[in-house]
Design an enzyme around this catalytic site. Structure first.
Site, PDB file in Angstrom:
ATOM      1  CG  ASP A 506      50.389  40.232  99.611  1.00 48.63           C
ATOM      2  OD1 ASP A 506      49.429  39.560  99.194  1.00 48.63           O
ATOM      3  OD2 ASP A 506      50.470  40.659 100.770  1.00 48.63           O
ATOM      4  CG  ASP A 868      52.172  42.061 103.977  1.00 48.73           C
ATOM      5  OD1 ASP A 868      52.408  40.874 103.692  1.00 48.73           O
ATOM      6  OD2 ASP A 868      51.058  42.472 104.320  1.00 48.73           O
TER       7      ASP A 868
END
Length: 1229
Positions: A506, A868
């Protein structure tokens, strides 16, 4: 056993589907939960009917086999069903057999049960029991019996749909309902009688995880095939008077069982505590006939109407908001503790199902189970209200809990090959059993002794301690990861980490800093961009529509005196120097009731001609829609609409004349520097319009483009070094982000994911109306130097020609989520080619991230995912190794969680995974070779009707092998990642050659010693003291009371009857000493160091134990102590022979070591052999790479391809396709 043709196979269908029967489909209705957890593989279902005579025969079999047959049926439920039942249709079945359609082919047995509803009330046979005539419950109740057939699979209840002749899931509202249906049918609540029926059939609204009693865990663990084999071995050892090792194994097994039961009990209690709060919530429910009532949450059923009042509360179910508004904290499911605004479901008169009508953004109307309601907002019809959508394990939290209870099966090649190798050892043991029976039977041994000796071969050839030894290495690695701040909830995946060759990252919060800094604002006036307003100077933004948009277009709230919300919203709002008043006053305007959030200028704000702004209505931000809007009203002024979102999305809703002509180049200019760019727009609403009643389509139309908000998202300091380390190790890095594609490409270049010499090709795919249905275009992204822009070095220009200097092999594809979806539906044959060089995937939704990971896996990549925790949970679960940088409860969706929010954990995890994988191979090879060495020695001695003594077995099994098995795995990981991976399977030429050669070396040494000792001049078969007559007369004195020095055969036999236990012989002594020390030698040879583990000398405990064991063995060779030799069943031999044995051992060790180092571990040699034999990797991505390298027309730059392919419908907005050409047939995780 093959299933009969009469077995009925059918689909498990969501209740809204009207597909034809007798097909295979997913067990669970796939829906977007917040956690987007893994859903089980599809299942086939077979109907069976219990037959009395078969059951009686099976019971007789249980008794005659002393329970062995029942134990086999416990391990193999399919055999149980096939033996006790006959095939039949599902309608007649009282037992069902379910089988997964994946490579595991796992069977499970489910009993069909009946639910009676006759006791609740008397119903007319011609009158629907449930008000909703199309309800699955009406179709499932059999009349006039008023009964329902059901089965329960993985905590989900399925009931029999009589008209459709299929089992369907119950416990949720049917997806076929339209928005208006939900408001009309359920808006005023359910009747009491209907709620009782729904509760009885759907079951309680409870995620009930009982703490499993210790006795149940104990029985389940003891019935494990491994421990049953241990029990068999122990019984055999006691029968042979091998008590010491049997007791040692019992103690170790009991300790292992106790630790396992303790761990399982601890996990069970932890999971119980996680969900127990969900089951004891007081809720207010609206009854159609009795008004509002308060009851326990476990009484809720789908269709109930909840009244949401008061302060903070946990949601006990999934519910659709139909009135008012809510602000919730979804941190438990997403890992991101940011308040999320929920709006009510519109009363749209649309014939499409409500989820289809709301498209991908349906989640903004759904309150998910397990989330916390922070605030509620009433409307003109009273408090906020929500219709119960799903209950119990059907909910988002239930899905999350079920994913823990029923994890995705593992199928790593190491474990598959280990099972195959154990089977081959069993075959070897069978050969040994036949040999033992022949030898002992032909020599006239008693039948009982023959059976014991034959069975003993099994316990020798198949090492009982192998599973424990393999587990030990994983436990050590888990401990090392914990010290590094990496926590693991799925230890089996540690070995898989050693095979990772592609990592998806990400961007925001993972590669870049979590927080954003506001760099500046570029306003648009008069169809052109103005100068940049920089906030670094401390100047406030002058009042105007841009300032109004920044102050009001957000979802921030005041909670406990602190402004909370999305970090981007927070930075944007703070830059205006305005303040939020969480007003408790009710603002009434033209009869409209609304609980508004009021924003007022702060002391540092610039001169503002308005008193403040009230946010009347919100259309919250959605990652799927990539925008948000608010209806706001200046206090004492007019109502306005403000929109914020992705610039390219915002401009679609603006009047074209308000968008500057240079919009695209301006956007690319800032995105090329890695800035995060946000577009802003507004319009003034006509007076007299009620904000809450306006449809979103009307609100978000004919807007005026205001300009761009430039946010700076800095790259983390550790990101570039980590990505460079992965690149040097030939591990692919891929960016999967929800951000702008130009920003993503720039960050990828700055981070080193795309080298300076590589070129980026933008893939654009669009759906077209009519025919052709879609198009795909390849465009080259070029960097060029613009004129007239200060402090901005480069921007990305679309178009250009391919650089001949770079070559066609050095390029990267970049695409958006929209293009990815079009490609999967219309150009599925191109997707594998694009993925082989795809590096940047931008504007990806959570579902698309999961889909992308699965597509990489289909190409035989071992995929890791690092995120995350926000919007990454689905991808974290489906990846081979998901690494969450969030410590929220959502980390349960990820096998690995890093305490430090840094991608430095990724190479560390790969290093430890590689070390653990190599350790597993080392331990497996050692345990297999140890059992083979012992097996060969015993078979040699069987030839003379002899064997090893009990203490000889005990020393090898306990003092040697157990200690080595525990300490061999202590080597740490090598600090450098090399550019190749360790082997991922046991059945590979180097490993098999290593095993075969070492077995041959051991066999040759033992046979040589066995034969040569018989040719020694001092050898006497029946006189075990003939070798030491002159050197140690005490042997003779102690052996017999006979005064004769020279033993005849009869005299020796008489003497042995007094003291010898029958094991002592020169062959026994020779073979045992050679095999014992050989076990130490192979342990040292197999204990690998570089390049994946620390050198063996750094494993101090292992080296020390090996030195002590070797010293004891050498002492056994050269010692001549009567008591010791007598206890260990050894006999005295001349010093020359002892030295000869040491020479044999040294020669064997030298050969084994040289072969292992110069052949087995010689990577260059194996690469040369591969080249000579033209061996090429069978991995799909490798085959594609070779094919594309030879394709001069790939990639087709500046070309557009049109598709006439059929669009494959995607249920629940999932991206799905089948591409048989490129699907992998290899076993994947």
């Amino acid at each position: 056993m093959h299933c009969s043709a009469r077995e009925t196979r059918m689909k498990w269908l969501p209740s809204c589907c009207q597909s034809r029967k007798n097909l295979v489909m997913g067990l669970t209705e796939l829906h977007y939960s917040i956690a987007d957890v893994w859903a089980p593989h599809s299942l086939e279902i077979f109907g069976y009917k219990t037959q009395g005579c078969r059951k009686a025969m099976c019971i007789a079999g249980y008794i005659l086999s002393c329970g062995v047959l029942r134990l086999v049926f416990y391990w193999k439920p399919a055999w149980d069903v096939w033996a006790n039942c006959i095939p039949c249709s599902l309608q007649e079945a009282d037992v069902t057999l379910l089988r997964t359609t994946d490579e595991f082919q796992i069977y499970s047995r489910k009993k069909v049960t009946w639910i009676s509803v006759s006791a609740l009330n008397k119903f007319r046979s011609d009158y629907p029991i449930i008000a909703d005539e199309n309800s699955i419950i009406n179709k499932a109740i059999m009349k006039p019996e008023l009964k329902v057939r059901c089965i329960q699979v993985q905590k989900i209840r399925y009931i029999w749909n009589n008209p459709e002749q299929q089992f369907q899931k119950v416990g949720s509202l049917e997806d076929s309902h339209t928005c208006s249906d939900i408001h009309a049918k359920f808006g005023s609540g359910l009747r009491y009688e209907e709620q009782e029926i729904r509760r009885l059939i759907c079951g309680p609204n409870a995620i009930d995880i009982q703490v499993v009693p210790i006795w149940k865990l104990l029985i389940k663990e003891v019935l494990n095939p491994f421990y049953v084999f241990q029990l068999f071995s122990v019984c055999l050892w006691f029968a042979e008077d091998y008590k010491e090792y049997a007791i040692a194994i019992i103690i170790m097994s009991l300790l292992s069982i106790a630790l396992t039961v303790y761990d399982l009990r601890k996990q069970s209690m932890k999971l119980h505590r996680l969900v127990e709060s969900h089951n004891s919530v007081k809720v207010t429910v609206c009854r159609k006939d009795k008004g509002f009532q308060e009851l326990e949450s476990h009484h809720l059923v789908p269709g109930d109407v909840l009244a949401l009042t008061g302060g903070k509360a946990l949601m006990p179910c999934d519910a659709i908001l139909i009135g008012g508004g809510c602000i919730v904290n979804e941190g438990m499911l997403t890992g991101e503790s940011i308040p999320v605004t929920k709006t009510h479901l519109p009363q749209a008169h649309d014939s499409r199902p409500w989820r289809t009508c709301c498209a991908e953004d349906y989640k903004r109307h759904v309150l998910f189970c397990g989330t916390e309601v922070i605030q509620t907002k009433a409307d003109g019809n009273g408090p906020a209200r929500a219709v119960v959508l799903r209950t119990g394990f059907n909910t988002a939290k239930g899905d999350l809990v079920r994913s823990i209870l029923y994890p995705k099966p593992m199928n790593f090649k190491l474990y598959r090959d280990a099972l195959r190798f154990l089977i081959s050892l069993i075959v070897l043991a069978t050969i040994g059993m036949i040999y033992a029976v022949c030898v002992f039977a032909l020599n006239g041994e008693e039948a009982g002794e023959v059976v014991k000796k034959a069975l003993d071969v099994i316990t020798i050839a198949v090492p009982p301690a192998l599973p424990a030894a393999l587990t030990t290495g994983i436990i050590y690695t888990q401990g090392r990861l914990k010290k590094k701040g990496i926590f693991c909830i799925s230890p089996q995946r540690i070995n898989v980490c050693g095979q990772l060759n592609l990592i998806c990252f990400d961007k925001t919060g993972t590669l870049t800093e979590d927080g954003l800094d506001l760099w500046g604002v570029i306003a648009s006036e008069g169809n052109s961009f103005q100068k940049v307003h920089s906030f670094t100077s401390g100047r406030s933004l002058p009042w105007g529509p841009m300032c109004g948009a920044m102050a009001s277009c957000h979802s921030l709230i005041v909670l406990d005196g602190k402004i909370q919300g999305d970090p981007l919203d927070l930075k944007m709002f703070e830059a205006t120097n305005w303040e939020i008043e969480d007003s408790s006053d009710d603002h009434v305007k033209n009869g409209e009731f609304t609980h508004a959030v009021v924003i007022k200028p702060g002391p540092k704000a610039s001169n503002v001609p308005v008193e403040g702004i009230a946010i009347l209505h919100q259309f919250p931000f959605s990652s799927a829609l990539q925008r948000m809007s608010v209806i706001a009203q200046e206090i004492g002024g007019e109502q306005q609409v403000f929109m914020k979102g992705a610039p390219e999305t915002v401009t679609k809703f603006c009047r074209p004349e308000t968008v500057p002509p240079g919009f695209a180049s301006e956007l690319q200019l800032y995105a090329a520097r890695g800035f995060r760019v946000i577009g802003l727009a507004h319009k003034i609403l006509q007076a007299g319009r009620q904000a809450a009643g306006l449809p979103r389509e009307e609100v978000e139309s004919d807007l005026t483009f205001l300009g761009l908000l430039i946010m700076e998202n800095r790259l983390k300091a550790e990101s570039k070094p980590v990505l460079e380390e992965l690149s040097a190790a030939r591990i692919r890095s891929v960016m999967v982000t929800g951000d702008n594609i130009q920003t993503a490409v720039t960050v990828a270049k700055n981070a080193g994911m795309i080298s300076n010499t590589s070129q980026v090709i933008l893939i654009e795919a669009n759906e077209l109306s009519g025919s052709p249905s879609a198009s795909i275009t390849w465009k080259l992204l070029e960097e060029s130097k613009p004129n007239g822009y200060r402090n901005l070095e480069t921007y990305i220009h679309v178009g250009g020609r391919f650089s001949s200097e770079v070559g066609r092999s050095s390029y990267h594809f970049a695409m958006s989520g929209k293009s990815y979806q079009v490609i999967t539906q219309h150009f599925s044959y191109l997707l594998p080619k694009l993925l082989v060089n795809g590096t940047v995937f931008a504007r990806m939704s959570p579902g698309q991230k999961s889909s992308l990971v699965e597509e990489f896996q289909k190409l035989d990549y071992f995929v890791g995912m690092c995120g995350d925790g926000a919007n990454d949970c689905g991808a974290l679960k489906v990846a081979h190794a998901g690494i969450s940088l969030s410590e929220q409860e959502a980390s349960v969706a990820s096998p690995f969680t890093s305490r430090t929010p840094s991608i430095e954990c990724v190479p560390e995890l790969i290093r430890q995974g590689r070390a653990a994988l190599v350790t597993s191979f080392c331990v497996f090879k050692y345990m297999a070779l140890y059992s083979t060495i012992q097996y060969l020695g015993v078979l040699l001695l069987y030839w003379q009707l002899n064997s090893f003594g009990n203490y000889q077995f005990l020393f090898q099994d306990l003092a040697i092998t157990t200690v080595i098995g525990i300490t061999m795995s202590l080597n740490g990981a090598y600090p450098k990642l090399v550019p190749y991976r360790p082997p991922g399977q046991l059945i590979s030429p180097p490993l098999l050659l290593s095993m075969v050669l070492n077995i041959l070396f051991s066999l040759c040494m033992q046979v040589f010693g066995f034969v040569i000792v018989q040719k020694q001049p001092w050898y006497a078969q029946h006189n075990i003291y003939s070798a030491c007559l002159g050197g140690n007369k005490s042997h003779v004195q102690n052996s017999s009371s006979t005064a004769t020095i020279g033993f005849t055969g009869t005299e020796h036999a008489d003497a042995r009857e007094g003291e010898d236990n029958g094991y002592k012989s020169y062959e026994n002594t020779t073979v045992w000493l050679l095999s014992t020390i050989n076990c130490l030698m192979v342990a040292l040879v197999f204990s690998k160091g570089k390049p994946f583990r620390q050198p063996v000398y750094t494993n101090y405990i292992f080296v020390l134990m090996l030195a002590v064991q070797l010293g004891i063995c050498v002492f056994f060779v050269f010692a001549d102590i009567d008591g010791l030799y007598s206890q260990m069943d050894l006999v005295c031999t001349p010093t020359f022979w002892r030295i000869s044995m040491v020479i044999m051992l040294l020669v064997t060790f030298a050969m084994s070591f040289i072969v292992e180092e110069t052949v087995i571990e010689n990577r260059a040699l194996w690469m040369l052999l591969k080249k000579c034999f033209r061996y090429q990797s069978k991995s799909l991505y490798k085959r594609l790479q070779r094919m594309l390298e030879q394709d001069s027309a790939w990639p087709p730059l500046n070309e557009t391809i049109f598709s006439e392919s059929r669009v494959i419908p995607v249920e629940d907005n999932r991206i799905a396709y089948r591409n048989p050409v490129f699907e992998s047939n290899e076993d994947m995780l």
